[in-house]
Design a protein around this motif. Structure first.
Motif, PDB file in Angstrom:
ATOM      1  N   TYR A  16       0.835  -1.197   0.000  1.00 31.43           N
ATOM      2  CA  TYR A  16       0.000   0.000   0.000  1.00 31.43           C
ATOM      3  C   TYR A  16       0.876   1.255   0.000  1.00 31.43           C
ATOM      4  O   TYR A  16       0.577   2.236  -0.674  1.00 31.43           O
ATOM      5  CB  TYR A  16      -0.926   0.014   1.216  1.00 31.43           C
ATOM      6  N   GLN A  17       1.978   1.213   0.748  1.00 39.31           N
ATOM      7  CA  GLN A  17       2.879   2.359   0.798  1.00 39.31           C
ATOM      8  C   GLN A  17       3.474   2.628  -0.585  1.00 39.31           C
ATOM      9  O   GLN A  17       3.547   3.777  -1.024  1.00 39.31           O
ATOM     10  CB  GLN A  17       3.987   2.103   1.820  1.00 39.31           C
ATOM     11  N   SER A  18       3.908   1.581  -1.270  1.00 35.69           N
ATOM     12  CA  SER A  18       4.448   1.757  -2.616  1.00 35.69           C
ATOM     13  C   SER A  18       3.384   2.257  -3.576  1.00 35.69           C
ATOM     14  O   SER A  18       3.654   3.102  -4.439  1.00 35.69           O
ATOM     15  CB  SER A  18       5.031   0.435  -3.129  1.00 35.69           C
ATOM     16  N   LEU A  19       2.154   1.737  -3.427  1.00 38.51           N
ATOM     17  CA  LEU A  19       1.050   2.184  -4.272  1.00 38.51           C
ATOM     18  C   LEU A  19       0.798   3.670  -4.079  1.00 38.51           C
ATOM     19  O   LEU A  19       0.623   4.420  -5.054  1.00 38.51           O
ATOM     20  CB  LEU A  19      -0.204   1.379  -3.922  1.00 38.51           C
ATOM     21  N   PHE A  20       0.800   4.118  -2.834  1.00 37.73           N
ATOM     22  CA  PHE A  20       0.605   5.531  -2.531  1.00 37.73           C
ATOM     23  C   PHE A  20       1.703   6.388  -3.170  1.00 37.73           C
ATOM     24  O   PHE A  20       1.428   7.403  -3.810  1.00 37.73           O
ATOM     25  CB  PHE A  20       0.584   5.728  -1.017  1.00 37.73           C
ATOM     26  N   ILE A  21       2.956   5.966  -3.013  1.00 38.38           N
ATOM     27  CA  ILE A  21       4.074   6.731  -3.573  1.00 38.38           C
ATOM     28  C   ILE A  21       3.944   6.830  -5.089  1.00 38.38           C
ATOM     29  O   ILE A  21       4.081   7.918  -5.672  1.00 38.38           O
ATOM     30  CB  ILE A  21       5.417   6.082  -3.182  1.00 38.38           C
ATOM     31  N   ASN A  22       3.656   5.706  -5.743  1.00 42.85           N
ATOM     32  CA  ASN A  22       3.542   5.706  -7.201  1.00 42.85           C
ATOM     33  C   ASN A  22       2.396   6.595  -7.667  1.00 42.85           C
ATOM     34  O   ASN A  22       2.531   7.380  -8.619  1.00 42.85           O
ATOM     35  CB  ASN A  22       3.328   4.279  -7.717  1.00 42.85           C
ATOM     36  N   GLY A  23       1.247   6.460  -7.013  1.00 41.79           N
ATOM     37  CA  GLY A  23       0.075   7.227  -7.423  1.00 41.79           C
ATOM     38  C   GLY A  23       0.258   8.726  -7.238  1.00 41.79           C
ATOM     39  O   GLY A  23      -0.044   9.516  -8.138  1.00 41.79           O
ATOM     40  N   VAL A  24       0.762   9.136  -6.075  1.00 40.40           N
ATOM     41  CA  VAL A  24       0.935  10.561  -5.791  1.00 40.40           C
ATOM     42  C   VAL A  24       2.008  11.172  -6.696  1.00 40.40           C
ATOM     43  O   VAL A  24       1.842  12.292  -7.205  1.00 40.40           O
ATOM     44  CB  VAL A  24       1.280  10.779  -4.301  1.00 40.40           C
ATOM     45  N   LYS A  25       3.105  10.460  -6.892  1.00 43.93           N
ATOM     46  CA  LYS A  25       4.156  10.961  -7.778  1.00 43.93           C
ATOM     47  C   LYS A  25       3.613  11.214  -9.179  1.00 43.93           C
ATOM     48  O   LYS A  25       3.859  12.266  -9.777  1.00 43.93           O
ATOM     49  CB  LYS A  25       5.312   9.954  -7.858  1.00 43.93           C
ATOM     50  N   LEU A  26       2.851  10.248  -9.702  1.00 43.42           N
ATOM     51  CA  LEU A  26       2.330  10.385 -11.061  1.00 43.42           C
ATOM     52  C   LEU A  26       1.292  11.492 -11.134  1.00 43.42           C
ATOM     53  O   LEU A  26       1.274  12.278 -12.093  1.00 43.42           O
ATOM     54  CB  LEU A  26       1.729   9.050 -11.505  1.00 43.42           C
ATOM     55  N   TYR A  27       0.433  11.601 -10.122  1.00 38.07           N
ATOM     56  CA  TYR A  27      -0.595  12.643 -10.112  1.00 38.07           C
ATOM     57  C   TYR A  27       0.035  14.036 -10.193  1.00 38.07           C
ATOM     58  O   TYR A  27      -0.371  14.863 -11.018  1.00 38.07           O
ATOM     59  CB  TYR A  27      -1.442  12.522  -8.844  1.00 38.07           C
ATOM     60  N   PHE A  28       1.014  14.291  -9.349  1.00 39.67           N
ATOM     61  CA  PHE A  28       1.610  15.632  -9.332  1.00 39.67           C
ATOM     62  C   PHE A  28       2.464  15.878 -10.564  1.00 39.67           C
ATOM     63  O   PHE A  28       2.578  17.018 -11.024  1.00 39.67           O
ATOM     64  CB  PHE A  28       2.417  15.834  -8.050  1.00 39.67           C
ATOM     65  N   ALA A  29       3.060  14.849 -11.112  1.00 40.39           N
ATOM     66  CA  ALA A  29       3.856  15.030 -12.330  1.00 40.39           C
ATOM     67  C   ALA A  29       2.970  15.374 -13.521  1.00 40.39           C
ATOM     68  O   ALA A  29       3.343  16.194 -14.367  1.00 40.39           O
ATOM     69  CB  ALA A  29       4.662  13.765 -12.627  1.00 40.39           C
ATOM     70  N   ILE A  30       1.772  14.781 -13.581  1.00 38.82           N
ATOM     71  CA  ILE A  30       0.896  14.973 -14.735  1.00 38.82           C
ATOM     72  C   ILE A  30      -0.008  16.192 -14.565  1.00 38.82           C
ATOM     73  O   ILE A  30      -0.067  17.071 -15.429  1.00 38.82           O
ATOM     74  CB  ILE A  30       0.040  13.707 -14.969  1.00 38.82           C
ATOM     75  N   LEU A  31      -0.727  16.295 -13.448  1.00 38.71           N
ATOM     76  CA  LEU A  31      -1.717  17.353 -13.289  1.00 38.71           C
ATOM     77  C   LEU A  31      -1.142  18.638 -12.724  1.00 38.71           C
ATOM     78  O   LEU A  31      -1.653  19.721 -13.018  1.00 38.71           O
ATOM     79  CB  LEU A  31      -2.871  16.861 -12.390  1.00 38.71           C
TER      80      LEU A  31
END
Length: 359
Positions: A145-160
């Motif tokens: 779950y921790q890795s999922l959170f890191i991946n999701g948040v990183k991608l969200y801020f990089a894209i949006l």
């Protein structure tokens, strides 16, 4: 009726493990899994979920044993929800797997709710660290779950947001090196023989004999069966890859009888009202077979795939062929089955075998 609630971060295999527990039921109104309370239930649950991140709530059993009660997170603000929808659309347009889309968006939603709907432009590395410490670690959530959170948040801020949050602020956890769960050939045989209904028996036979993932079996179409070539075509498996899997000739008769009797229109295994079979129904089929076979293990349908790969290796199949059959991109993923295979272990003599002992 008093019950014991079972709460855990979303994890498909963990959900299947919960469903495999006797009397476990989903309560949609409360959005929680629970089992009826019994005097021996707590120790049984602890044994069933040992090593897995499941929180057991005894609040309706013994008031003196109340666990940490976490405050409810605030609802997601409409403006944040709209941003997450934009992110969801972006992921789908790039053909991310639907499970990945859901997991990323769910984790980001929890993140912003934890921050009380803080404006995305004001989110900092310290907010990520705070969420990691006071939500993920405090609640004992899993490394995945921790890795999922890191991946999701990183991608969200990089894209949006077009900016990069420093990932080093939270050290990515080492993935636990867990060995796959494997059933013996005798146990597999018992499971495969437990059910007589043709559709249900065929489901179990295909999962094991072809090493299919649940989603691969559910999406298998009648036209993907190439009996004249002795293969199945698995389309858009994990990583959106196609692959060929050998179809055992001994199953040709049961497959043809099933198709003649059931006359599936599109998918090989269809629901009662047509269309693809559901993962929930598949899990119920396996759960019933497990119960009737008398195997007292917290097994899931995916254990059949693990067992298929391990039994192949124990039979002498080259690891490179197993990699192709399973659809693994890296051989390192497949090599984990060498650690549970007993092919080489059986050849090793224990020092005690060279001692003249009277046992």
């Amino acid at each position: 009726m008093p019950v014991i609630r079972m709460e855990f971060p979303f994890d498909f295999d963990l959900k299947e493990l919960v469903k495999a527990y006797p009397d476990a039921a989903w309560y949609p109104k409360e959005s929680v899994w629970a089992v009826p309370y019994a005097d021996t239930r707590v120790s049984s649950l602890l044994a069933h979920f040992r090593g897995n991140n499941v929180w057991l709530d005894y609040s309706l059993v013994k008031k003196a044993e109340l666990p940490q009660v976490w405050p409810e997170l605030p609802p997601l603000a409409d403006r944040i929800g709209a941003e997450i929808q934009r992110f969801r659309d972006w992921l789908r347009n790039r053909r991310y797997a639907e499970a990945t889309v859901k997991n990323y968006c769910d984790s980001i939603s929890v993140f912003f709710r934890f921050l009380e709907n803080k404006d995305p432009e004001e989110v900092t590395n310290e907010d990520m660290e705070l969420f990691n410490r006071d939500y993920i670690l405090a609640r004992g959530l899993s490394e995945s779950y921790q890795s999922l959170f890191i991946n999701g948040v990183k991608l969200y801020f990089a894209i949006l947001e077009d900016r990069k949050l420093e990932p080093e602020i939270i050290r990515r956890p080492r993935r636990a090196k867990k060995l796959p769960h494997v059933l013996s050939k005798e146990e597999v045989k018992a499971i495969l023989e437990a059910l007589t209904y043709p559709k249900h028996r065929l489901i179990l036979l295909l999962l094991y004999s072809c090493g299919l993932r649940r989603g691969e079996l559910i999406n298998l179409r009648v036209t993907d069966i190439q009996l004249e070539r002795g293969v199945l075509m698995v389309r858009k498996g994990k990583g959106n890859k196609d692959r060929l899997v050998r179809f055992p000739p001994m199953l040709r008769g049961i497959l043809q009888s099933y198709i003649k009797a059931s006359q599936p229109r599109e998918y090989l295994i269809e629901g009662q009202k047509g269309g693809a079979y559901s993962e929930k129904s598949l899990a119920e089929v396996f759960k019933k077979a497990l119960h009737l076979s008398g195997i007292n293990k917290p097994a899931t349908p995916h254990w059949l795939r693990h067992s298929y790969a391990t039994h192949l290796h124990e039979g002498g199949t080259d690891i490179r062929f197993i990699q192709e059959l399973l659809g693994h991109q890296s051989s390192r993923t497949t090599e984990i089955y060498t650690h549970v295979s007993t092919r080489k272990i059986r050849e090793i003599r224990s020092p005690i075998e060279d001692m003249d002992l009277e046992i």
